[in-house]
Design an enzyme around this catalytic site. Structure first.
Site, mmCIF file in Angstrom:
data_model
loop_
_atom_site.group_PDB
_atom_site.id
_atom_site.type_symbol
_atom_site.label_atom_id
_atom_site.label_comp_id
_atom_site.label_asym_id
_atom_site.label_seq_id
_atom_site.Cartn_x
_atom_site.Cartn_y
_atom_site.Cartn_z
ATOM 1 N N ASN A 203 -5.836 97.062 34.372
ATOM 2 C CA ASN A 203 -7.246 96.769 34.652
ATOM 3 C C ASN A 203 -7.753 97.751 35.698
ATOM 4 O O ASN A 203 -7.018 98.613 36.172
ATOM 5 C CB ASN A 203 -7.400 95.314 35.126
ATOM 6 C CG ASN A 203 -6.499 95.004 36.304
ATOM 7 O OD1 ASN A 203 -6.692 95.504 37.404
ATOM 8 N ND2 ASN A 203 -5.488 94.156 36.057
ATOM 9 N N ASP A 271 -2.749 88.605 32.727
ATOM 10 C CA ASP A 271 -2.389 87.305 32.133
ATOM 11 C C ASP A 271 -1.416 87.472 30.966
ATOM 12 O O ASP A 271 -0.684 86.542 30.624
ATOM 13 C CB ASP A 271 -3.647 86.585 31.628
ATOM 14 C CG ASP A 271 -4.564 86.161 32.767
ATOM 15 O OD1 ASP A 271 -4.029 85.857 33.854
ATOM 16 O OD2 ASP A 271 -5.790 86.151 32.582
ATOM 17 N N PHE A 318 -7.008 84.336 44.338
ATOM 18 C CA PHE A 318 -8.303 84.918 43.983
ATOM 19 C C PHE A 318 -8.641 84.497 42.561
ATOM 20 O O PHE A 318 -7.749 84.405 41.709
ATOM 21 C CB PHE A 318 -8.264 86.443 44.076
ATOM 22 C CG PHE A 318 -8.577 86.981 45.445
ATOM 23 C CD1 PHE A 318 -9.740 87.678 45.684
ATOM 24 C CD2 PHE A 318 -7.694 86.779 46.496
ATOM 25 C CE1 PHE A 318 -10.035 88.186 46.951
ATOM 26 C CE2 PHE A 318 -7.968 87.270 47.760
ATOM 27 C CZ PHE A 318 -9.141 87.972 47.984
#
Length: 387
Positions: A203, A271, A318
């Site tokens: 990411n 994830d 977070f």
């Protein structure tokens, strides 16, 4: 330490204190400003009132509900005089109380609360033996002196006398090191889940938030371990990892096995990972026009750490969302079991130098931190650990 009283004297560098007030306000300190009458020649009361969101104090005999110099001493947690001119320095060192600021200083010493002084003056004035004698006298009473720096002065020379950096003044209020003796583990960066030897899923996380947290924690006296997905040189312990499983392994060692006090999971952890990793580079000629990657879920580091930690350990997570920010964060803190969740929005958080966040505790109390630098965000988060 929430209430900061800033005293401004008649020095050309008085204008810089406007930015110092902004720095403290962005970090959610309450700020009040008192200035000598002559300081008004260098910065306007209206500017300081607007920035501090409080009245400007200047008049020695301005009747209010309580004797002014005593009321401000009661209110303040810390008193900063910046810039401190040679004139005011001489007065406060000898107990002269001819204006509101000098009267406050005289009374404030009796409160035995932190006092920080940042002198700024011409080199000749700074080197004057009487000025140096006054500096030593004040230091002997427990005041912290932030000596002027060498730089270009208003008189056109380059020498010692310039007001020290605003960062130095800002950081000086943390001299008591609120995290001293505490161990804190912080994760940073985006994990990389390999597809083959040259490709991976990741990411756009820059890791800036994690680094800001680690820097601020270190400044606050903590024993810091930063578990990062990239190499970086810092004065604290850094462990470099790549994918989620390795980050889990290192986080478990640093937080659970080493019994750290705090964990802040600022890393953008993937994830999912590729189910069937290819040991050789996948070639286009072997796949055809369509190639499908099968993904499986990664271990949930935050949830696992919350399940394994002791009652005395605190975990902070977070929650990054592109929509339904608060709803997602509220649900996450219930399912993960951590003490705090930091909610933020993807478009304002990833790769930026600034951010806005919502801090949510396990009782669903919410505090919003308006858009500011990630360093200020880090300070606001860490304050929750030692409030």
């Amino acid at each position: 330490m929430k209430n900061i009283l800033i005293g401004i004297t008649s020095s050309i560098s008085a204008y810089k204190i406007c930015e110092l007030v902004r720095m403290f306000k962005k970090s959610h300190y309450n700020v009040k400003v008192v200035m000598t009458p002559d300081a008004k020649n260098f910065v306007t009361p209206l500017t300081l009132e607007t920035l501090s969101c409080n009245p400007l104090y200047c008049e020695q005999f301005n009747p209010r509900n309580k004797t002014e110099h005593i009321g401000l001493c009661d209110w303040a947690d810390i008193f900063i005089i910046a810039p401190l001119s040679a004139n005011t320095l001489s007065k406060i060192a000898n107990g002269i109380c001819d204006n509101l600021l000098t009267s406050i200083f005289c009374a404030y010493l009796g409160y035995k609360k932190p006092t920080i002084l940042a002198p700024a003056m011409n080199t000749g004035m700074w080197e004057n033996p009487f000025v140096q004698e006054n500096i030593k006298k004040i230091e002997n009473f427990g005041c912290k002196i932030l000596e002027p720096e060498i730089g270009f002065l208003a008189c056109g020379t380059t020498d010692k006398g310039r007001l020290c950096s605003l960062d130095k003044i800002y950081n000086s209020i943390h001299k008591n090191k609120p995290l001293n003796g505490k161990k804190i583990v912080i994760t940073a960066g985006g994990t990389k889940e390999p597809i083959d030897p040259v490709r991976f899923i990741s990411n756009s996380s820059s890791g800036k938030m994690g680094i800001a947290l680690a820097d601020c924690a270190f400044e606050s006296g903590a024993d810091v371990t930063l578990i990062s997905t990239f190499e970086i040189q810092k004065p604290y312990n850094i462990i470099v990892t790549s994918n989620t499983e390795k980050m889990l392994e290192e986080t478990r060692k640093a937080f659970i096995q080493d019994n750290a006090n705090f964990l802040i999971m600022a890393a953008a952890v993937s994830d999912f990972k590729v189910k069937n990793y290819s040991k050789s580079k996948i070639s286009k000629k072997d796949t055809g026009e369509l190639y499908t990657l099968e993904l499986v879920q990664n271990p949930d580091i935050l949830k696992i750490m919350c399940e394994e930690k002791s009652q005395n350990q605190i975990a902070v997570g977070f929650c990054l969302s592109s929509e339904n920010i608060l709803e997602n964060a509220k649900e996450k803190i219930k399912t993960k079991g951590c003490e705090l969740i930091i909610a933020n929005e993807a478009k304002t958080a990833l790769g930026t130098n600034e951010n806005e966040i919502w801090i949510i505790d396990k009782f669903q109390n919410i505090e919003k931190i308006e858009k500011t630098s990630k360093e200020n965000i880090a300070r606001a988060i860490l304050e929750k650990l030692y409030d």
